[in-house]
Design a protein around this motif. Structure first.
Motif, PDB file in Angstrom:
ATOM      1  N   HIS A 173       0.824  -1.198   0.000  1.00  0.00           N
ATOM      2  CA  HIS A 173       0.000   0.000   0.000  1.00  0.00           C
ATOM      3  C   HIS A 173       0.864   1.256   0.000  1.00  0.00           C
ATOM      4  CE1 HIS A 173      -2.722  -3.120   1.468  1.00  0.00           C
ATOM      5  NE2 HIS A 173      -3.719  -2.358   1.071  1.00  0.00           N
ATOM      6  N   LEU A 174       0.253   2.318  -0.457  1.00  0.00           N
ATOM      7  CA  LEU A 174       0.865   3.642  -0.410  1.00  0.00           C
ATOM      8  C   LEU A 174      -0.090   4.541   0.370  1.00  0.00           C
ATOM      9  CD1 LEU A 174       3.201   5.474  -1.486  1.00  0.00           C
ATOM     10  CD2 LEU A 174       1.687   6.046  -3.395  1.00  0.00           C
ATOM     11  N   LEU A 175       0.395   5.112   1.467  1.00  0.00           N
ATOM     12  CA  LEU A 175      -0.422   5.998   2.289  1.00  0.00           C
ATOM     13  C   LEU A 175      -0.078   7.443   1.970  1.00  0.00           C
ATOM     14  CD1 LEU A 175      -0.167   4.279   5.808  1.00  0.00           C
ATOM     15  CD2 LEU A 175      -1.700   3.738   3.896  1.00  0.00           C
ATOM     16  N   TYR A 176      -1.118   8.269   1.949  1.00  0.00           N
ATOM     17  CA  TYR A 176      -0.923   9.709   1.749  1.00  0.00           C
ATOM     18  C   TYR A 176      -1.533  10.421   2.938  1.00  0.00           C
ATOM     19  CZ  TYR A 176      -0.964  14.317  -0.430  1.00  0.00           C
ATOM     20  OH  TYR A 176      -0.755  15.653  -0.708  1.00  0.00           O
ATOM     21  N   LEU A 209       3.974   7.386   2.131  1.00  0.00           N
ATOM     22  CA  LEU A 209       4.657   6.305   2.838  1.00  0.00           C
ATOM     23  C   LEU A 209       4.265   4.976   2.215  1.00  0.00           C
ATOM     24  CD1 LEU A 209       6.396   5.384   5.298  1.00  0.00           C
ATOM     25  CD2 LEU A 209       4.228   5.091   6.527  1.00  0.00           C
ATOM     26  N   ARG A 210       5.284   4.160   1.871  1.00  0.00           N
ATOM     27  CA  ARG A 210       5.041   2.793   1.412  1.00  0.00           C
ATOM     28  C   ARG A 210       5.059   1.855   2.609  1.00  0.00           C
ATOM     29  NH1 ARG A 210       9.466   2.311  -3.269  1.00  0.00           N
ATOM     30  NH2 ARG A 210      10.624   1.918  -1.362  1.00  0.00           N
ATOM     31  N   CYS A 211       4.127   0.912   2.606  1.00  0.00           N
ATOM     32  CA  CYS A 211       4.062   0.002   3.746  1.00  0.00           C
ATOM     33  C   CYS A 211       3.195  -1.193   3.367  1.00  0.00           C
ATOM     34  CB  CYS A 211       3.488   0.703   4.979  1.00  0.00           C
ATOM     35  SG  CYS A 211       1.771   1.233   4.734  1.00  0.00           S
ATOM     36  N   ARG A 212       3.048  -2.098   4.330  1.00  0.00           N
ATOM     37  CA  ARG A 212       2.076  -3.188   4.217  1.00  0.00           C
ATOM     38  C   ARG A 212       0.944  -2.887   5.185  1.00  0.00           C
ATOM     39  NH1 ARG A 212       4.033  -7.678   1.542  1.00  0.00           N
ATOM     40  NH2 ARG A 212       2.348  -8.945   2.420  1.00  0.00           N
ATOM     41  N   LEU A 213      -0.263  -2.724   4.649  1.00  0.00           N
ATOM     42  CA  LEU A 213      -1.423  -2.441   5.493  1.00  0.00           C
ATOM     43  C   LEU A 213      -2.008  -3.762   5.970  1.00  0.00           C
ATOM     44  CD1 LEU A 213      -3.629  -0.657   6.689  1.00  0.00           C
ATOM     45  CD2 LEU A 213      -4.727  -0.598   4.442  1.00  0.00           C
ATOM     46  N   ASN A 214      -1.963  -3.969   7.270  1.00  0.00           N
ATOM     47  CA  ASN A 214      -2.471  -5.220   7.831  1.00  0.00           C
ATOM     48  C   ASN A 214      -3.945  -5.142   8.194  1.00  0.00           C
ATOM     49  OD1 ASN A 214       0.021  -6.407   7.548  1.00  0.00           O
ATOM     50  ND2 ASN A 214       0.699  -5.861   9.624  1.00  0.00           N
ATOM     51  N   SER A 215      -4.362  -3.996   8.776  1.00  0.00           N
ATOM     52  CA  SER A 215      -5.762  -3.909   9.181  1.00  0.00           C
ATOM     53  C   SER A 215      -6.134  -2.466   9.468  1.00  0.00           C
ATOM     54  CB  SER A 215      -6.025  -4.775  10.429  1.00  0.00           C
ATOM     55  OG  SER A 215      -5.287  -4.263  11.528  1.00  0.00           O
ATOM     56  N   LEU A 216      -7.431  -2.238   9.525  1.00  0.00           N
ATOM     57  CA  LEU A 216      -8.003  -0.979  10.006  1.00  0.00           C
ATOM     58  C   LEU A 216      -9.072  -1.357  11.022  1.00  0.00           C
ATOM     59  CD1 LEU A 216      -9.237   2.052   7.862  1.00  0.00           C
ATOM     60  CD2 LEU A 216     -10.439   1.282   9.876  1.00  0.00           C
TER      61      LEU A 216
END
Length: 948
Positions: A627-630, A637-644
């Motif tokens: 994922h890419l977060l803005y 930020l590039r990361c691995r989104l595990n959960s919300l």
């Protein structure tokens, strides 16, 4: 006698009738997969790719369009032209003679009778045809005709492309760009007849010159030139001392063609210009002083220059001129040229079929001669040949005009006014069909349905959708072109779009430049998050903010946008509530982006920063970001989104898990790293393949056979399977929103089939795709030198791959632009010990050769310019260095060990390849260069070895 009961008879009759109807219906769908498709062009600008189909009427053309289940019936007055690809190889006229009629028709065959004002021809294309003698303009023997020097266009092989771009379409030559020119040597004699025909697409802007130097590097018009000036055809002839500039005729903007017969006498520097039919347009000559001969030049060539638009050369004929002029329209005599150069004028009196003897009544009495002696014949236009609405050009240059009677599976039936019997043309032989413009402008469809255009396979058809429901073999999209009497459903695999209103998708980015903050590797994870998302280093995450009830937008891989409220994200996908959808869970593989704050747009990044952000580092290949977060602060930020869960995002970064308040994030983009295309050891690719893998955008699964995407105002879109088109709506079922109905009045476009992926690629979020970083170019330093003479490599003898590299000085070096010199490519790096030892030896060796003949290019592998300059200054070296920053050139030359020397000869071919360094390699290289630079005479002068 066999007896049949009446009921049995009726059953047999019914079966035969049904079978005949079935056969008839099946004939509309004859397999034409091996027949090249043509393009039908309508007068309203529409076009459709397809083939002829059966029709009993002569009022329309039945046309089976590609991607349609039934043929259209286009009304003849609405059709502009039909064109098919040229045959390969090109076909030639067959038979004894070619007969040209006064209206331009041209057909060939064996002459079998000539009596009562009728010429009977056995044609290999049409069988036996009977032609009215009064309509015949000329007769030419096809083979062994000494008078004809060039009788027909046959591609670009007879020409030299001097400038620009040209292509051959069958027998026509077409200029593809402005300022394009051709020249050909047609051995034009001192006295010649040149007949030519030119057409153009918009406004005429050309020069056609007779009597030019075909070997000249630049086209000049020092011969007799026919130029278009402001829609006027002008005759131009220039010499240093005198010139002729004479208007000939106004060029017809509607007809868009010119056809002339030109008689040139180079000994007298004179010309006669006629229209077909015998009308004299011009008689011109350049004055020659008494007692002097006309200045002679090498004028055996013809040139064509296209200044603008698109000019076509459709016809060219070059023959020897015996001094006779065209017959005038009021002439009553015919003229025959025989193989023994006799010229006989008179009227045909009789033809003996058994002896094949012609008898001509001449002023001096009857003259008889064998038909086999006739080379050419010309006939006066005592009766004008009739014109017709359709003109057919066949693949063998045959041209015939007439009125359409019908079309069956294989033939078109025509009534030709200049022939006494109807003829049939094989559909497979048709090269083009031209339709004469109707006297009155035709009206378009009066349907009240919403009008638009269908774009499919590079062609478009204006029209509208007819009401229909889906069937087992066809879509419910039934298109009715404006110029057709019938409509046709699209096939289930058709791909394209229906456009009611052109539109530009809105951007999701605002045009401000932001900086992607670099995170030093030595910082702790908490400090990194504090710097990027929490406002300061080392600060703890703020408390959870009150729940924001602002709606979210969920963007899907399909391009759909779904207004919703996201509840949570887990490994199964995104859970949400939406009044617009029947489902409340969409898996990750179907999602492209989630907008949490509609009012905030993503800031635009420059391309370099964006490329770095989307390049997957080699050390993350085993655990790529998903994922890419803005953030609401404008950071990425590039990361691995595990959960919300409960307004917190749980992410993984560098194998550590952390939580971010959802209130700090405005956009989440799914990167889908599983779609990366990476070269494997089993499939390394070729040296010319791109180093960065190409994007495989949403091609994991093909769309449904009936799937469409409707695009509405504001870039809202929905993808679903349609089941019905009514007068007002498109009705179907979506796997997201369930049953759906969209008003045609609110739809901008309907996209269907594979074209959905094409339009989706252009959506703002779909350009955010990870690409793997290129693997480094691994090379090793090679000690010593190779034992061979530089000819052992498989590269030797092959064309050197072309490339362009920036030099250390900032200039560009392009290998193909250096042809004419011997180019030595020295692949090296500053860390390579043998390279640094060999470079001074190479510089010293190059002093023995003329720099105008030999050039050394030192190709540095993937190092910074500052580093290269520092090393060269330290070693007091000054080669011309080309920077192979990403190793592309080294890969193309398959460089695995350095130093490596590659010698490219003057023709661009690899002549030698040496791996390794040291004095031995330099000596071999120097001897090879000396041998390559020796002239053939120098080699021949070398003494032969003495044999014992």
């Amino acid at each position: 006698m066999m007896r049949i009961e009446f009921r049995t008879f009726l059953a047999i009759l019914l079966f035969m009738t049904t079978h005949a109807q079935t056969t008839r219906a099946q004939s509309l769908f004859v397999d034409t997969s091996d027949t090249p498709a043509g393009v039908l062009q309508l007068r309203n600008g529409s076009s459709a790719k397809g083939n002829f189909r059966s029709i009993d009427s002569g009022e329309a053309i039945a046309w089976q369009g590609e991607s349609f289940t039934r043929p259209f019936e286009f009304l003849l007055p609405e059709i502009g032209s039909i064109n098919f690809p040229p045959a390969d190889p090109l076909l030639k006229m067959e038979g004894e003679f070619a007969l040209e009629l006064h209206n331009g028709d041209l057909l060939s065959g064996k002459l079998i009778d000539w009596s009562d004002g009728v010429i009977e021809l056995e044609s290999p294309r049409f069988g036996r045809v009977r032609i009215r003698e009064q309509t015949v303009h000329r007769l030419d023997r096809i083979d062994e005709n000494p008078a004809i020097l060039f009788s027909g266009l046959s591609g670009l092989g007879d020409w030299k492309k001097v400038k620009g771009e040209w292509k051959a379409e069958g027998t026509e030559l077409i200029a593809l760009k402005p300022d394009s020119s051709l020249a050909g040597d047609f051995a034009i004699p001192d006295k010649a007849v040149v007949e030519f025909e030119l057409t153009w697409d918009e406004d005429p802007n050309f020069s056609f010159a007779i009597g030019v130097d075909p070997a000249a590097e630049q086209i000049n018009t020092r011969g007799w030139s026919f130029d278009s000036w402001n829609s006027q055809l002008i005759l131009v002839r220039e010499r240093p001392d005198v010139a002729v500039i004479e208007p000939l005729q106004k060029l017809d903007r509607d007809a868009k063609y010119v056809r002339l017969i030109v008689f040139v006498d180079q000994t007298a520097d004179s010309i006669l210009v006629y229209l077909p039919g015998g009308k004299l347009l011009s008689k011109a000559a350049l004055a020659v002083e008494e007692g002097k001969k006309a200045p002679r030049e090498r004028t055996t060539g013809i040139a064509l220059v296209n200044h603008s638009g698109q000019t076509r050369l459709k016809r060219l004929r070059v023959a020897r001129w015996d001094g006779s002029l065209p017959l005038t329209p009021d002439s009553i005599a015919s003229r025959f040229r025989l193989a023994d150069d006799r010229l006989i004028s008179g009227q045909v009196k009789k033809f003996d079929r058994s002896s094949r003897q012609l008898t001509v009544l001449s002023p001096s009495g009857d003259v008889s001669f064998a038909l086999g002696q006739v080379v050419m014949a010309e006939f006066a236009a005592s009766q004008s040949a009739s014109t017709s609405s359709l003109i057919f050009s066949l693949q063998d240059q045959t041209r015939i005009s007439g009125e359409l009677l019908s079309i069956d599976d294989r033939h078109l039936s025509l009534q030709v006014p200049n022939l006494l019997n109807p003829i049939q043309i094989e559909c497979a032989l048709v090269r083009s069909v031209a339709f004469r413009a109707p006297e009155k402008e035709q009206t378009t469809s009066s349907s009240q349905a919403k009008s638009g255009y269908l774009e499919i396979g590079g062609h478009r058809l204006t029209g509208h959708l007819d009401p229909a429901t889906v069937t087992d073999d066809a879509s419910c999209l039934v298109w009715h072109p404006d110029s057709s009497r019938t409509a046709s459903p699209l096939t289930r695999t058709a791909s394209g779009r229906i456009v009611y209103r052109e539109r530009t998708p809105p951007s999701q980015e605002v045009p401000t430049t932001v900086t992607v903050q670099e995170i030093p590797r030595q910082r702790g994870l908490l400090e990194q998050f504090g710097q990027l998302f929490l406002g300061g280093p080392g600060k703890p995450a703020p408390p959870v903010q009150p729940k924001n009830e602002e709606p979210h937008d969920l963007h899907l891989i399909s391009g759909d946008m779904l207004p919703c409220r996201v509840n949570r994200i887990d490994e199964s996908g995104v859970h949400f509530n939406s009044s617009s959808a029947e489902v409340n869970l969409i898996p990750h593989e179907k999602i492209k982006a989630l907008i949490l704050k509609r009012s905030q747009k993503m800031s635009a990044l420059d391309e370099d920063k964006k490329q770095r952000l989307l390049t997957l580092p080699r050390n993350q290949k085993t655990s790529p970001p998903t994922h890419l977060l803005y953030s609401d602060r404008g950071d990425f930020l590039r990361c691995r989104l595990n959960s919300l869960v409960e307004e917190r995002l749980v992410i993984e970064l560098h194998l550590a898990e952390s939580a971010i308040p959802l209130s700090r994030i405005s956009h989440i983009i799914w990167l889908h790293p599983e779609k990366l295309q990476q070269k494997t050891e089993a499939s390394p690719g070729s040296p010319d393949d791109p180093l960065i893998a190409e994007r495989d955008v949403e091609s994991a699964a093909p769309p449904s056979l009936h799937e469409v995407q409707v695009i509405l105002a504001g870039d809202n879109r929905s993808t679903f399977v349609p089941s019905e088109i009514s007068d007002e709506s498109v009705i179907g079922t979506s796997d997201v929103i369930g049953a759906c109905r969209f008003q045609l009045a609110s739809i901008d476009q309907i996209v269907f089939g594979g074209h959905i992926e094409v339009v989706v690629r252009d959506l703002p979020f779909h350009e955010w795709v990870l690409t793997p970083a290129p693997d480094p170019l691994y090379v090793q330093a090679a000690e010593g030198g190779s034992a061979d003479d530089g000819r052992a490599s498989a590269f030797v003898g092959k064309p050197a791959p072309d490339f362009q590299l920036e030099l250390l000085t900032g200039e560009k070096f392009v290998l193909s632009e250096a042809q004419g010199k011997i180019i030595v490519l020295d692949f090296w790096a500053t860390w390579c010990g043998p390279c640094m030892l060999t470079m001074p030896l190479m510089e010293d060796a190059m002093k023995s050769f003329d720099p105008e003949q030999v050039q050394l290019i030192s190709v540095n592998l993937e190092e910074r310019p500052e580093q290269v300059r520092e090393v060269l200054e330290r070693h007091n070296l000054s080669p011309k260095v080309a920077l192979d920053r990403d190793g592309v050139v080294a890969r193309r030359y398959q460089v695995e060990s350095i130093p490596q020397l590659i010698v490219v000869d003057k023709d661009g071919t690899v002549a030698r390849l040496y791996i390794g360094g040291g004095q031995n390699i330099v000596d071999q290289f120097k001897a090879a260069l000396t041998e390559m630079l020796e002239t053939p005479s120098e080699k021949a002068a070398e003494p032969s070895p003495v044999k014992n």
